[in-house]
Design an enzyme around this catalytic site. Structure first.
Site, mmCIF file in Angstrom:
data_model
loop_
_atom_site.group_PDB
_atom_site.id
_atom_site.type_symbol
_atom_site.label_atom_id
_atom_site.label_comp_id
_atom_site.label_asym_id
_atom_site.label_seq_id
_atom_site.Cartn_x
_atom_site.Cartn_y
_atom_site.Cartn_z
ATOM 1 N N LYS A 168 -14.031 -59.897 -19.897
ATOM 2 C CA LYS A 168 -13.897 -58.838 -18.897
ATOM 3 C C LYS A 168 -12.508 -58.209 -19.026
ATOM 4 O O LYS A 168 -11.497 -58.886 -18.880
ATOM 5 C CB LYS A 168 -14.087 -59.413 -17.499
ATOM 6 N N ARG A 172 -28.030 -64.628 -15.963
ATOM 7 C CA ARG A 172 -29.481 -64.635 -16.184
ATOM 8 C C ARG A 172 -29.895 -65.733 -17.165
ATOM 9 O O ARG A 172 -31.015 -66.240 -17.086
ATOM 10 C CB ARG A 172 -29.924 -63.260 -16.695
#
Length: 526
Positions: free
Chosen positions: A308, A383
């Site tokens: 990030k 996920r």
């Protein structure tokens, strides 16, 4: 809560213990520190003599020698939502009286619920700032409310008061001043066992919400996957009559072929993964509908090799990437006290870090249902952990699953910071969550599961990729999760990336916990 890095350990913080009493008395006879009067905008209309038309307000104004009407005019108090006006009354039976605005009264249950929760928060704020020991609240327009609405109103006021009184100061060196606020009398909403039970229910739910907030607020050097497992186990230990805890280590997950989850966990060898399963069985043993709540449990998300970066990446807030697990275990704590029929609480906890053993872009993972996943972005890791958690949950023989995750930034772009996105192929389950949120005041919006978008998720070298086009990425993330849910199981996904965190206050919100508890109770009684 233990600590693992930086010599930081949380201090203990007192959870507010406020006694709520539902009373049918004349408010003018009440004696105490602070009388809060909740008013809608229409309640404040005055006649040609500048007297309140509302008989209750007028009676109160006479009691305080006209100060309410005079001050409300001077301070332009119109009863807007959250507006506050407080008068000190030396020599009266109550030392302070306050008018608190509820805004325009509407038929929207969600709007009124949040207004009443806000009322409770304001009462708590005044109590803390003014060293109030006991308070009372009277609703000017309570006579127009139905019995059910009165019960839900009392629940909302009590919930707002508890959460407003609580402050998470566990990581401050200066200890918190003890809370003097001990009791709130609720006047005009009725009395009796049903209302008392609703107030007790509010306290139980708030204990779960506060627990969830503390989990999210805990930094990643304090709340590791192992500590999250310990905290969940403490919930089970506190309610051994209904809970059992199963904590699987990496080797046990490997035996269950959880390659998708372990692919993410491999990057955090210093803090190994813990797969957490709290199984709740009611005292009577009878379960009408087998439920499961599955939460994303990334105690920190660096993004992995797709690290990030940039001013909007929110890497400094990635301790909240386990917000789904906090909602799961917060609901579990409340359910352990309320004790309805059964439900499973499941979290695949780990970190997403960078190391020589870490998952790389281009890797192919094999989930526990045999499906293969090409990793096109290591920052789409939540996920991957949920995939194996959902397979495991379906194998428990459940009828309905709700999963929660701080899954996509795209959902924040679409719905902002206050609304969670919900995705489900099942209209009945969507309706259940929306009805539950109507009682709690939390906001959810259904987004489409557009099957044609799945074309973007197909891989040339595996069954699927973990990220597709940036367009509609909240939808494709939900479609990805759908691949790991048994078609005979009712399933709903909540993307709570926005409402998990309050930027203004710089802390967790406890979002979804009260809605989950309502959902469980509804299924228990239906």
């Amino acid at each position: 809560m233990a600590h693992s890095l930086g010599l930081t350990a949380p201090n203990s913080v007192e959870v507010p213990q406020i006694c709520f009493n539902a009373k049918e008395i004349d408010f003018a006879e009440w004696k105490g520190d602070f009388l809060a009067v909740a008013v809608c905008q229409d309640d404040l209309s005055k006649d040609s003599n500048s007297k309140f038309k509302n008989s209750i307000l007028n009676k109160l104004d006479v009691l305080v020698d006209g100060l309410l009407a005079e001050t409300s005019t001077e301070e332009d108090f119109g009863g807007k939502t959250g507006q506050l006006m407080v008068l000190k009354l030396p020599g009266h039976s109550f030392r302070r009286v306050g008018l608190i605005g509820l805004g325009k009264c509407t038929s929207s249950s969600s709007c009124s619920t949040n207004a009443y929760k806000g009322l409770g928060r304001i009462i708590a704020s005044v109590a803390k700032s003014s060293q109030v020991n006991n308070a009372a609240v009277v609703l000017i327009s309570s006579h127009v409310l139905s019995l059910e609405t009165k019960l839900n109103t009392a629940y909302s006021v009590a919930s707002g008061t508890i959460l407003g009184a609580y402050e998470d100061t566990r990581f401050k060196s200066v200890s918190q001043k003890p809370l003097l606020f001990k009791s709130l009398d609720i006047i005009g909403l009725g009395s009796g066992p049903e209302l008392e039970e609703k107030l007790k229910y509010a306290s139980n739910v708030c204990s779960g919400v506060i627990f969830g907030m503390e989990l999210v607020n805990s930094p990643a050097n304090v709340l590791t996957p192992g500590i999250l497992a310990e905290e969940a186990s403490k919930v089970a230990s506190a309610y051994t009559d209904v809970f059992t805890a199963k904590i699987l280590n990496a080797e046990q997950c490997r035996e269950l072929k959880m390659g998708s989850y372990l692919g993410v966990a491999a990057a955090a060898s210093a803090n190994p993964p813990h797969f957490i399963h709290l199984c709740y069985k009611p005292p009577g043993g009878n379960v009408k509908t087998k439920l499961a709540i599955v939460g994303k449990g990334l105690t920190f998300d660096s993004g992995g090799y797709n690290i990030k970066t940039g001013p909007s990446c929110m890497v400094e807030l990635m301790k909240f990437d386990m917000g789904g697990s906090a909602a799961t275990f917060g609901a579990a704590k409340a359910i352990g006290q309320i004790k309805p029929p059964g439900v499973h609480f499941i979290v695949a906890a780990c970190e997403n870090m960078i190391s020589s053993t870490g998952m790389r872009p281009g890797d192919i993972l094999t989930a526990s249902n045999g499906k293969t996943i090409e990793v096109t972005n290591t920052d789409a890791e939540g996920r991957l952990t949920l995939a194996d958690a959902l397979v495991y949950t379906c194998n428990q023989g459940v009828d309905k699953i709700v999963d929660l995750a701080t899954l996509t930034g795209a959902c924040i772009i679409a719905l902002g910071n206050s609304i969670a996105g919900i995705f489900s192929p099942d209209d009945e389950l969507v309706d259940e969550i929306q009805k539950a949120s109507g009682i709690t005041g939390e906001k959810f919006w259904r987004l489409p599961l557009e099957e044609s978008y799945w074309e973007n998720m197909k891989s040339n070298v595996a069954d699927m990729v973990n990220t597709g086009s940036s367009k509609g990425s909240s939808i494709t993330a939900a479609l990805f999760l759908k691949q790991f849910v048994d078609e005979n199981v009712q399933w709903l996904h909540i993307d709570m990336a926005g409402p998990v965190w309050n930027d203004k206050k710089g802390g967790a919100t406890g979002f979804a916990i009260s809605t989950l508890v309502e959902w469980v109770l509804k299924n228990s009684s239906s």
